[in-house]
Design an enzyme around this catalytic site. Sequence first.
Site, short mmCIF file in Angstrom:
data_model
loop_
_atom_site.label_atom_id
_atom_site.label_comp_id
_atom_site.label_asym_id
_atom_site.label_seq_id
_atom_site.Cartn_x
_atom_site.Cartn_y
_atom_site.Cartn_z
CB CYS A 126 2.50 0.02 1.86
SG CYS A 126 1.05 -0.28 0.88
CG ASP A 184 -4.50 4.22 2.90
OD1 ASP A 184 -4.95 4.02 1.94
OD2 ASP A 184 -3.53 3.89 3.74
CG HIS A 215 -1.76 4.17 0.42
ND1 HIS A 215 -1.91 3.13 1.53
CD2 HIS A 215 -1.04 3.36 -0.16
CE1 HIS A 215 -1.04 2.46 1.46
NE2 HIS A 215 -0.54 2.35 0.41
#
Length: 263
Positions: A126, A184, A215
């Site tokens: 991330c 995502d 995600h």
Amino acid sequence: MLIKDNEIADINTPTGDMRAHIFRPAAPGKYPGILMYSEIFQVTAPIRRTAAMLAGHGFIVACPEIYHELEPAGTVLAYDEDGTTRGNAHKITKALSSYDSDARAMLDYLKSRADCTGRLGVMGICIGGHLAFRAAMNPDVLATTCFYATDIHKKGLGLGTNDNSLDRAGDIKGELLHIWGRQDPHVPLEGRNLLKARLEEVGTRFTWHEFNGQHAFMRDEGSRYDPALALQSWGLLLELFHRRLGWGDLDVESDNAPAESRH
């Protein structure tokens, strides 16, 4: 192989001491070092399990608390709305230069360890994927794995939300692995294509994988976790790190069993 996961190091940086959590093989010897960046929530239980998994394959893994200027040492943000809001606010409060100086301090720390071979890699998830991308710009980083790296395509990291990561992509001299989820929402198709085109333009040595995943599909907690995709991803990243960083002293005596080295 058996690991040790209870070591803490407070690393001096230009913006104050930064706590890092260290995971390493229990067997004595030298091993490659990996700087592993967390999500916006810092060193959570899933991040610790990921670092332990990596260490168990023969690496010294250092996980820094990325918001050390903004939170007391040891702070872990919750996987909830408040934690998300706080982590995202910190992301654009901290200066870009501080992220970079943190990376350099962590890499120097790993190289200085007597149990490190000096061969360095970086991994991030991330926001950590973006931080890993920037850390890869250091010339001594040989291999980097970025999981669904956020904000590179929109220059959204750091104070002022106008980072130069895309512009500096040509500074990456080691090998790069990008892993993405097509579902995502944080990194849409146009964003992925923009980054990929830039890497092609500057001649980066990279591998690119896009899975049908959301995600945070690597996080082994919550509804978005996809164990099958995570397993495939582990194979990709371990292949890269072992090929580029080596295996270290895997065949040495363990702490407690001279006749047994790895398990």
